[in-house]
Design a protein around this motif. Structure first.
Motif, PDB file in Angstrom:
ATOM      1  N   GLU A   1       0.838  -1.189   0.000  1.00 19.51           N
ATOM      2  CA  GLU A   1       0.000   0.000   0.000  1.00 19.51           C
ATOM      3  C   GLU A   1       0.878   1.246   0.000  1.00 19.51           C
ATOM      4  O   GLU A   1       2.059   1.192   0.375  1.00 19.51           O
ATOM      5  CB  GLU A   1      -0.916   0.013   1.230  1.00 19.51           C
ATOM      6  CG  GLU A   1      -1.969  -1.089   1.245  1.00 19.51           C
ATOM      7  CD  GLU A   1      -3.095  -0.850   0.239  1.00 19.51           C
ATOM      8  OE1 GLU A   1      -3.202   0.288  -0.289  1.00 19.51           O
ATOM      9  OE2 GLU A   1      -3.862  -1.791  -0.011  1.00 19.51           O
TER      10      GLU A   1
ATOM     11  N   ARG B   1       0.813   5.805  -1.370  1.00 20.85           N
ATOM     12  CA  ARG B   1       0.233   6.804  -2.259  1.00 20.85           C
ATOM     13  C   ARG B   1       0.527   6.463  -3.717  1.00 20.85           C
ATOM     14  O   ARG B   1       1.402   5.642  -4.017  1.00 20.85           O
ATOM     15  CB  ARG B   1       0.825   8.185  -1.945  1.00 20.85           C
ATOM     16  CG  ARG B   1       0.549   8.701  -0.548  1.00 20.85           C
ATOM     17  CD  ARG B   1       1.199  10.057  -0.364  1.00 20.85           C
ATOM     18  NE  ARG B   1       1.150  10.489   1.023  1.00 20.85           N
ATOM     19  CZ  ARG B   1       0.146  11.177   1.568  1.00 20.85           C
ATOM     20  NH1 ARG B   1      -0.905  11.483   0.826  1.00 20.85           N
ATOM     21  NH2 ARG B   1       0.183  11.553   2.824  1.00 20.85           N
TER      22      ARG B   1
ATOM     23  N   ARG C   1      -2.066  -3.108  -3.969  1.00 18.26           N
ATOM     24  CA  ARG C   1      -3.256  -2.550  -3.324  1.00 18.26           C
ATOM     25  C   ARG C   1      -4.153  -3.717  -2.895  1.00 18.26           C
ATOM     26  O   ARG C   1      -4.118  -4.802  -3.477  1.00 18.26           O
ATOM     27  CB  ARG C   1      -4.008  -1.549  -4.184  1.00 18.26           C
ATOM     28  CG  ARG C   1      -3.190  -0.286  -4.497  1.00 18.26           C
ATOM     29  CD  ARG C   1      -4.095   0.832  -4.960  1.00 18.26           C
ATOM     30  NE  ARG C   1      -3.368   2.025  -5.334  1.00 18.26           N
ATOM     31  CZ  ARG C   1      -2.918   2.939  -4.483  1.00 18.26           C
ATOM     32  NH1 ARG C   1      -3.109   2.751  -3.184  1.00 18.26           N
ATOM     33  NH2 ARG C   1      -2.293   4.008  -4.908  1.00 18.26           N
TER      34      ARG C   1
ATOM     35  N   TYR D   1      -7.378  -2.658   1.827  1.00 17.78           N
ATOM     36  CA  TYR D   1      -7.202  -1.342   2.459  1.00 17.78           C
ATOM     37  C   TYR D   1      -7.592  -0.188   1.542  1.00 17.78           C
ATOM     38  O   TYR D   1      -7.494   0.976   1.944  1.00 17.78           O
ATOM     39  CB  TYR D   1      -5.771  -1.191   2.978  1.00 17.78           C
ATOM     40  CG  TYR D   1      -5.578  -1.958   4.253  1.00 17.78           C
ATOM     41  CD1 TYR D   1      -6.035  -1.453   5.467  1.00 17.78           C
ATOM     42  CD2 TYR D   1      -4.984  -3.220   4.259  1.00 17.78           C
ATOM     43  CE1 TYR D   1      -5.896  -2.167   6.647  1.00 17.78           C
ATOM     44  CE2 TYR D   1      -4.829  -3.945   5.427  1.00 17.78           C
ATOM     45  CZ  TYR D   1      -5.296  -3.411   6.622  1.00 17.78           C
ATOM     46  OH  TYR D   1      -5.168  -4.116   7.799  1.00 17.78           O
ATOM     47  N   ASN D   2      -8.060  -0.486   0.340  1.00 17.54           N
ATOM     48  CA  ASN D   2      -8.647   0.560  -0.495  1.00 17.54           C
ATOM     49  C   ASN D   2      -9.769   1.292   0.241  1.00 17.54           C
ATOM     50  O   ASN D   2      -9.966   2.490   0.057  1.00 17.54           O
ATOM     51  CB  ASN D   2      -9.208  -0.047  -1.794  1.00 17.54           C
ATOM     52  CG  ASN D   2      -8.137  -0.244  -2.843  1.00 17.54           C
ATOM     53  OD1 ASN D   2      -7.116   0.443  -2.849  1.00 17.54           O
ATOM     54  ND2 ASN D   2      -8.363  -1.184  -3.738  1.00 17.54           N
TER      55      ASN D   2
ATOM     56  N   GLY E   1      -8.473   3.981   2.384  1.00 20.08           N
ATOM     57  CA  GLY E   1      -7.755   5.031   1.673  1.00 20.08           C
ATOM     58  C   GLY E   1      -8.603   5.718   0.632  1.00 20.08           C
ATOM     59  O   GLY E   1      -9.356   6.646   0.941  1.00 20.08           O
TER      60      GLY E   1
ATOM     61  N   TRP F   1       3.629  -0.372   3.896  1.00 18.42           N
ATOM     62  CA  TRP F   1       3.190   0.956   3.457  1.00 18.42           C
ATOM     63  C   TRP F   1       4.416   1.681   2.922  1.00 18.42           C
ATOM     64  O   TRP F   1       5.420   1.824   3.614  1.00 18.42           O
ATOM     65  CB  TRP F   1       2.576   1.754   4.608  1.00 18.42           C
ATOM     66  CG  TRP F   1       2.276   3.180   4.194  1.00 18.42           C
ATOM     67  CD1 TRP F   1       3.097   4.265   4.328  1.00 18.42           C
ATOM     68  CD2 TRP F   1       1.095   3.649   3.539  1.00 18.42           C
ATOM     69  NE1 TRP F   1       2.496   5.383   3.798  1.00 18.42           N
ATOM     70  CE2 TRP F   1       1.272   5.034   3.308  1.00 18.42           C
ATOM     71  CE3 TRP F   1      -0.086   3.033   3.127  1.00 18.42           C
ATOM     72  CZ2 TRP F   1       0.301   5.815   2.677  1.00 18.42           C
ATOM     73  CZ3 TRP F   1      -1.054   3.813   2.500  1.00 18.42           C
ATOM     74  CH2 TRP F   1      -0.864   5.181   2.285  1.00 18.42           C
TER      75      TRP F   1
ATOM     76  N   SER G   1      -5.973  12.699  -6.364  1.00 21.27           N
ATOM     77  CA  SER G   1      -5.300  12.323  -5.125  1.00 21.27           C
ATOM     78  C   SER G   1      -4.185  13.313  -4.802  1.00 21.27           C
ATOM     79  O   SER G   1      -3.881  13.553  -3.631  1.00 21.27           O
ATOM     80  CB  SER G   1      -4.724  10.905  -5.230  1.00 21.27           C
ATOM     81  OG  SER G   1      -3.564  10.867  -6.048  1.00 21.27           O
TER      82      SER G   1
ATOM     83  N   TYR H   1      -5.509  12.319   2.291  1.00 21.71           N
ATOM     84  CA  TYR H   1      -4.911  10.986   2.240  1.00 21.71           C
ATOM     85  C   TYR H   1      -3.992  10.753   3.431  1.00 21.71           C
ATOM     86  O   TYR H   1      -3.925   9.638   3.968  1.00 21.71           O
ATOM     87  CB  TYR H   1      -4.127  10.800   0.929  1.00 21.71           C
ATOM     88  CG  TYR H   1      -4.954  10.213  -0.189  1.00 21.71           C
ATOM     89  CD1 TYR H   1      -5.109   8.839  -0.311  1.00 21.71           C
ATOM     90  CD2 TYR H   1      -5.592  11.035  -1.116  1.00 21.71           C
ATOM     91  CE1 TYR H   1      -5.871   8.286  -1.334  1.00 21.71           C
ATOM     92  CE2 TYR H   1      -6.357  10.500  -2.139  1.00 21.71           C
ATOM     93  CZ  TYR H   1      -6.491   9.124  -2.248  1.00 21.71           C
ATOM     94  OH  TYR H   1      -7.258   8.589  -3.253  1.00 21.71           O
TER      95      TYR H   1
ATOM     96  N   ALA I   1      -6.179   9.910   6.369  1.00 24.21           N
ATOM     97  CA  ALA I   1      -6.726   8.557   6.205  1.00 24.21           C
ATOM     98  C   ALA I   1      -5.662   7.497   6.475  1.00 24.21           C
ATOM     99  O   ALA I   1      -5.934   6.468   7.108  1.00 24.21           O
ATOM    100  CB  ALA I   1      -7.296   8.399   4.796  1.00 24.21           C
ATOM    101  N   LYS I   2      -4.443   7.748   6.007  1.00 22.62           N
ATOM    102  CA  LYS I   2      -3.349   6.796   6.235  1.00 22.62           C
ATOM    103  C   LYS I   2      -3.026   6.665   7.717  1.00 22.62           C
ATOM    104  O   LYS I   2      -2.827   5.569   8.236  1.00 22.62           O
ATOM    105  CB  LYS I   2      -2.111   7.254   5.453  1.00 22.62           C
ATOM    106  CG  LYS I   2      -0.877   6.391   5.645  1.00 22.62           C
ATOM    107  CD  LYS I   2       0.122   6.992   6.614  1.00 22.62           C
ATOM    108  CE  LYS I   2       0.690   8.286   6.070  1.00 22.62           C
ATOM    109  NZ  LYS I   2       1.784   8.820   6.924  1.00 22.62           N
TER     110      LYS I   2
END
Length: 307
Positions: A87, A89, A146, A149-150, A153, A191, A223, A230, A233-234
């Motif tokens: 995962e 960005r 990915r 966990y979409n 995010g 991550w 994004s 983001y 959220a992360k």
């Protein structure tokens, strides 16, 4: 007073984009470098400014990939089940490290799951259902480019799920992953962390490279605008889903090459693999028959040899 992040000047930015372009050339060289000398590069290619460092990188990459082959043999031989989540960005380098991990492995043992957006039917299913179909059987490793966990995010930031669905995800995912671990599946979660400035530079590099423009979607561009959302959220995702059975590991990914080597090295340390002994391989003699005659291929079927 309103503060803004300092952006690199034009000259520095162009140099960094050029270095990123050289990195993209490296991606293709890695498959052939064992049989080629860097001094034989096309003179029209960008200048190599630190050949020794690049050679050291390739040497270590090949060593780690040799260990990955041993890991693959052990997984297959001992009937292990391994799930690795990647995962981060957009433009964080997930695809690059996945490519380096699987580059020399058997795709029947180590396979990649990169699921598209759910279709109308999948949107009515249990959220985890479409991911379950890709989980490994004995002797397999699955790398998720990915993952589930979409929901924590992109779905959260872009408003593709409700508040209730978002909270239900956080209630469910720890139990879901604990269940996978209890069933004998090793779950490893990475991550990939990059800076605001680095993502900005990589997006510009994609914009100016016709071979990479396909990587930029409207969602990617949006994004970029929602960087801070983001980030929040992360942070929530890591806090609420970092569990002993399946902890998160953060890869510092501003330097692509270091990120690849560090991630692969760490992955190898997460599994107690051992080298599996193999019987010596002997090439059998070809059986020949006196009445065998190889038929010529029609000329109109042959690909023209223009190189």
């Amino acid at each position: 007073m309103m503060l803004t992040s300092a952006l690199p000047d034009h000259e520095d930015l162009m140099q960094r984009i050029a270095r990123d372009l050289i990195d993209s050339y490296d991606e293709e060289l890695e498959l052939e470098i064992e049989d080629r000398n860097l001094d034989g590069l096309d003179p029209s290619a960008p200048a190599v400014t630190d050949k020794a460092a690049r050679q050291a990188y390739f040497k270590e990459l090949f060593r780690l990939q040799g260990e990955l082959v041993k890991l693959q043999d052990w997984v297959q031989h001992s009937k292990q089940k391994v799930v690795i989540l990647f995962e981060g960005r957009d433009a964080a380098g997930k695809g690059g490290v996945i490519k380096r991990i699987t580059q020399r492995l058997n795709p029947r043992v180590a396979r990649v799951a990169a699921l598209p957006a759910p279709n109308d039917r999948e949107r009515t299913q249990w959220y985890f259902q479409r991911y379950v179909a890709h989980l490994p059987a004995a002797g397999e490793m699955v790398l998720f480019d990915r993952s589930w966990y979409n929901r924590a995010g992109v779905e959260r930031v872009m408003g593709f799920c409700s508040d209730e669905e978002y909270e239900e995800f956080f209630r469910t995912v720890p139990e879901f992953e604990k269940m996978l671990v209890r069933s004998g599946i090793k779950v490893i979660k990475y991550w990939f962390s990059i800076t605001d400035d680095e993502q900005h530079m990589r997006f510009l590099g994609r914009i100016h490279d016709p071979l990479k423009q396909w990587k930029l979607s409207p969602m990617d561009l949006e994004s970029r605008r929602r960087w801070e959302e983001y980030t929040k959220a992360k942070e929530i995702m890591l806090e609420r889903t970092h569990i002993p059975e399946a902890p998160w590991w953060v890869v510092q990914a501003v330097d692509k090459k270091k990120a690849r080597l560090n991630c692969i090295s760490h992955l190898l340390g997460q599994l107690p693999y051992q080298e599996v002994a193999h019987a010596p391989v002997e090439l059998p003699s070809r059986v020949r028959h006196d009445d065998y005659l190889r038929q010529p291929v029609p000329a109109n079927m042959i690909v023209p040899e223009i190189y």
